[in-house]
Design an enzyme around this catalytic site. Structure first.
Site, mmCIF file in Angstrom:
data_model
loop_
_atom_site.group_PDB
_atom_site.id
_atom_site.type_symbol
_atom_site.label_atom_id
_atom_site.label_comp_id
_atom_site.label_asym_id
_atom_site.label_seq_id
_atom_site.Cartn_x
_atom_site.Cartn_y
_atom_site.Cartn_z
ATOM 1 N N ASN A 33 32.937 11.559 75.543
ATOM 2 C CA ASN A 33 32.376 12.779 74.971
ATOM 3 C C ASN A 33 32.806 13.950 75.849
ATOM 4 O O ASN A 33 32.918 13.789 77.078
ATOM 5 C CB ASN A 33 30.842 12.701 74.921
ATOM 6 C CG ASN A 33 30.266 13.735 73.979
ATOM 7 O OD1 ASN A 33 30.257 13.540 72.778
ATOM 8 N ND2 ASN A 33 29.817 14.852 74.516
ATOM 9 N N SER A 129 29.862 7.373 55.042
ATOM 10 C CA SER A 129 28.556 7.778 54.529
ATOM 11 C C SER A 129 27.489 6.760 54.902
ATOM 12 O O SER A 129 27.753 5.567 54.979
ATOM 13 C CB SER A 129 28.589 7.915 53.005
ATOM 14 O OG SER A 129 27.290 8.246 52.543
ATOM 15 N N LYS A 184 35.145 11.223 49.790
ATOM 16 C CA LYS A 184 33.870 11.450 50.493
ATOM 17 C C LYS A 184 33.279 12.813 50.097
ATOM 18 O O LYS A 184 32.061 12.946 49.940
ATOM 19 C CB LYS A 184 34.076 11.384 52.016
ATOM 20 C CG LYS A 184 32.826 11.745 52.827
ATOM 21 C CD LYS A 184 31.677 10.804 52.557
ATOM 22 C CE LYS A 184 30.325 11.083 53.117
ATOM 23 N NZ LYS A 184 29.960 12.127 53.932
ATOM 24 N N HIS A 187 31.679 12.331 46.837
ATOM 25 C CA HIS A 187 30.422 11.602 47.096
ATOM 26 C C HIS A 187 29.320 12.600 47.450
ATOM 27 O O HIS A 187 28.211 12.550 46.930
ATOM 28 C CB HIS A 187 30.649 10.601 48.241
ATOM 29 C CG HIS A 187 29.388 10.042 48.830
ATOM 30 N ND1 HIS A 187 28.573 10.767 49.681
ATOM 31 C CD2 HIS A 187 28.774 8.844 48.680
ATOM 32 C CE1 HIS A 187 27.531 10.042 50.024
ATOM 33 N NE2 HIS A 187 27.625 8.867 49.438
ATOM 34 N N ASN A 188 29.647 13.521 48.341
ATOM 35 C CA ASN A 188 28.632 14.486 48.774
ATOM 36 C C ASN A 188 28.242 15.454 47.653
ATOM 37 O O ASN A 188 27.083 15.854 47.552
ATOM 38 C CB ASN A 188 29.120 15.258 50.003
ATOM 39 C CG ASN A 188 28.963 14.444 51.265
ATOM 40 O OD1 ASN A 188 28.981 13.221 51.219
ATOM 41 N ND2 ASN A 188 28.808 15.103 52.393
ATOM 42 N N GLU A 191 25.916 13.650 45.703
ATOM 43 C CA GLU A 191 24.677 13.613 46.519
ATOM 44 C C GLU A 191 23.865 14.900 46.306
ATOM 45 O O GLU A 191 22.647 14.850 46.081
ATOM 46 C CB GLU A 191 25.093 13.449 47.984
ATOM 47 C CG GLU A 191 23.999 13.513 49.020
ATOM 48 C CD GLU A 191 24.601 13.397 50.438
ATOM 49 O OE1 GLU A 191 25.328 12.425 50.721
ATOM 50 O OE2 GLU A 191 24.352 14.303 51.267
ATOM 51 N N HIS A 455 45.856 37.828 22.683
ATOM 52 C CA HIS A 455 46.134 36.603 23.454
ATOM 53 C C HIS A 455 46.487 35.418 22.564
ATOM 54 O O HIS A 455 46.760 34.342 23.069
ATOM 55 C CB HIS A 455 44.923 36.257 24.332
ATOM 56 C CG HIS A 455 44.695 37.261 25.431
ATOM 57 N ND1 HIS A 455 45.612 37.484 26.430
ATOM 58 C CD2 HIS A 455 43.677 38.131 25.660
ATOM 59 C CE1 HIS A 455 45.160 38.423 27.236
ATOM 60 N NE2 HIS A 455 43.981 38.844 26.789
HETATM 61 C C1 6PG Z 1 26.444 10.975 54.159
HETATM 62 C C2 6PG Z 1 25.941 12.383 54.146
HETATM 63 C C3 6PG Z 1 26.365 13.083 55.383
HETATM 64 C C4 6PG Z 1 25.598 14.345 55.688
HETATM 65 C C5 6PG Z 1 25.857 15.419 54.692
HETATM 66 C C6 6PG Z 1 24.810 16.492 54.715
HETATM 67 O O1 6PG Z 1 27.140 10.639 53.219
HETATM 68 O O2 6PG Z 1 26.134 10.245 55.104
HETATM 69 O O3 6PG Z 1 26.466 13.054 53.041
HETATM 70 O O4 6PG Z 1 27.742 13.263 55.328
HETATM 71 O O5 6PG Z 1 24.248 14.076 55.781
HETATM 72 O O6 6PG Z 1 27.089 15.964 55.006
HETATM 73 O O7 6PG Z 1 25.349 17.544 54.082
HETATM 74 P P1 6PG Z 1 24.647 18.925 53.906
HETATM 75 O O8 6PG Z 1 24.237 19.386 55.271
HETATM 76 O O9 6PG Z 1 25.709 19.773 53.312
HETATM 77 O O10 6PG Z 1 23.481 18.672 53.018
#
Ligand code: 6PG
Length: 471
Positions: A33, A129, A184, A187-188, A191, A455
């Site tokens: 780190n 994720s 991904k 996916h978000n 989400e 158009h």
């Molecule tokens: C996951 C989540 C992770 C994160 C989000 C939160 O799949 O594990 O999506 O990637 O918790 O990025 O995103 P926000 O802060 O935009 O809600």
């Protein structure tokens, strides 16, 4: 060759848990780190869990890993990833593998794959994720980029990934370039959509039907047992309503400030959907809803706006209310998934990624935040097996053709008539209602465009392109 040694750079919660996950699976893990104290703390806490080497520099790390190795970066997306790559690569040998496991924006990943290829370094941009628990116990992983790097990392990543519940693991090679991070990102986006749909359902059950937190907890917990809504997000929603405040009386949910944060992946999904010309209204409405929650000045200015709610629909009985909300949520969640897959399909064509959407759905069955029984439907819908495709198509048709659709419409009448905003649920309904129509009113838009800008327009009854003098 198969990777048996991993360097992990960035020991925040996610990085630390990924490192522990790899070590628990028998891999030697070198940890680093930027702030050495963090590395020392990590070693103090977790040294006993596996074969770790503590490193204070990239040079240390490279020296500690002699075998078949890969270097996994888990730092904040953006310039920090480029900085780590720039400092690490001079110590690497040709053929070494770098995995960026953060939430990087996929165009950055496309660029990094190419830049590193020129240097002989194999690069994987990997969506991960599952949050902190997933990272430790088994996330869903979406690696894209150098295929030979995937082949070498496959065994290790498969050991680390969640089970899909069908006998497989929640990891698969996604495709070239930035495809892993693209998937991904989508996916978000999904989400965001599902979280907003859950929030709207909560709002209606609480502020239209008068549910208490106890009733909400019981309702969502029961829904999580069903074939329609069983999912991680429904499960945690039930638990949120149970949580008592440990600072003051009452439930914690009632004390939480109502401005939703966002780190960018939802916004990127919206921007890329616009870019590829794919409509994802359920998801877009969720991004807007987070933005509006944060527009505090604007909200304050409008707090006294006159709200006319004297057109109220009569309220159904509590049990019926619960089944109305359940149907509305279920159908709306289907549209969020639908839109996410459509976006991936179109982007895949444009980039020649050749995404296997059935596999994308399968690796989301476990470990990730949007995991749910419904993803099995999409894994079937996009499979090459015609009978699985038919099963999925039949499932979707059955859901929309029954009473649930009537419930969704009623849910929106109940919320709208009481001044409760349900933007993602409304967008889901409108998505369905737009797609099933034979004739859309965009004929008028075409007429207007031709009226003021010549158009041109096409006709239903004749081939060709037409323009008329409208006055
Ligand atoms: C996951 C989540 C992770 C994160 C989000 C939160 O799949 O594990 O999506 O990637 O918790 O990025 O995103 P926000 O802060 O935009 O809600």
């Amino acid at each position: 060759m198969s990777i048996n040694q991993l360097g992990v750079i960035g020991l925040g919660t996610m990085g630390a848990n990924i490192a522990r996950n790899a070590a628990r699976n028998g891999t030697k893990v070198a940890v680093y780190n930027r702030t050495t104290e963090v590395t020392k703390d990590f070693m103090k806490q977790f040294e006993g869990e596996g074969n770790f080497a503590s490193c204070e520099s990239y040079e240390d790390m490279v020296k500690a890993l002699h075998g078949e190795r890969a270097f996994l970066i888990m730092v904040k997306a953006g310039p920090a990833v480029d900085a780590v790559i720039a400092d690490l690569t001079p110590h690497l040998q040709k053929g070494d593998i770098i995995i960026d496991a953060g939430n990087s924006h996929y165009p950055d990943t496309e660029r990094r794959v190419e830049e590193l290829k020129e240097k002989g370094i194999r690069f994987l941009g990997m969506g991960v994720s599952g949050g902190e628990v997933g990272a430790l116990e088994g996330p869903s992983m979406m690696p894209g980029g150098d295929k030979s790097a995937w082949e070498d990392c496959k065994d290790l990543l498969s050991k680390m990934a969640a089970d899909d519940g069908l006998g497989g693991k929640c990891v698969a090679y996604i495709g070239e370039g930035g495809s892993g991070h693209f998937v991904k990102m989508v996916h978000n986006g999904v989400e965001y959509g599902i979280m907003q749909l859950l929030a709207e359902t909560y709002d209606v059950l609480k502020n239209v039907a008068g549910y208490s937190n106890e009733q909400l907890a019981e309702t969502f917990a029961a829904w999580n047992e069903g074939e329609d809504l069983q999912s991680f997000l429904v499960e945690i929603t039930a638990k949120v309503f149970e949580k008592k405040d440990d600072i003051n009386d009452g439930h914690l949910i009632d004390k939480i400030h109502d401005v939703a944060g966002q780190k960018g992946t939802g916004k990127w999904t919206t921007i890329s959907a616009l870019h590829y010309g794919v409509a994802i209204p359920t998801i877009n409405a969720a991004v807007d809803a987070r933005i509006m929650s944060g527009s505090e000045e604007l909200r304050a200015e409008h707090r006294k706006d006159p709200v006319r709610t004297d057109l109220e629909e009569p309220l159904p009985k509590p049990e019926q209310m619960r089944s109305i909300a359940r149907s509305a949520l279920h159908l709306s969640v289907l549209t969020a998934y639908e839109q996410g897959f459509e976006l991936m399909k179109v982007a895949s064509k444009e980039h020649n990624w050749d995404l296997n959407l059935s596999e994308c759905a399968r690796i989301w069955l476990g470990g990730c935040i949007i995991r749910s029984v419904l993803l099995k439907v999409y894994s079937d819908a996009f499979s090459e097996d015609v009978s699985r495709q038919k099963t999925a198509a039949m499932y979707k048709e059955q859901q929309w053709s029954g009473e649930k659709q009537v419930h969704l419409r009623l849910f929106l009448e109940l919320s709208t008539s009481r001044g409760i905003a349900t933007p993602s649920t409304s967008a889901a309904m409108n998505y369905f209602d737009t797609l099933h129509r034979k004739d859309l009113p965009q004929s008028l838009v075409q007429a207007q465009r031709d009226f003021f800008g010549a158009h041109t327009f096409k006709r239903k009854d004749k081939n060709g392109v037409f323009h008329v003098e409208w006055e």
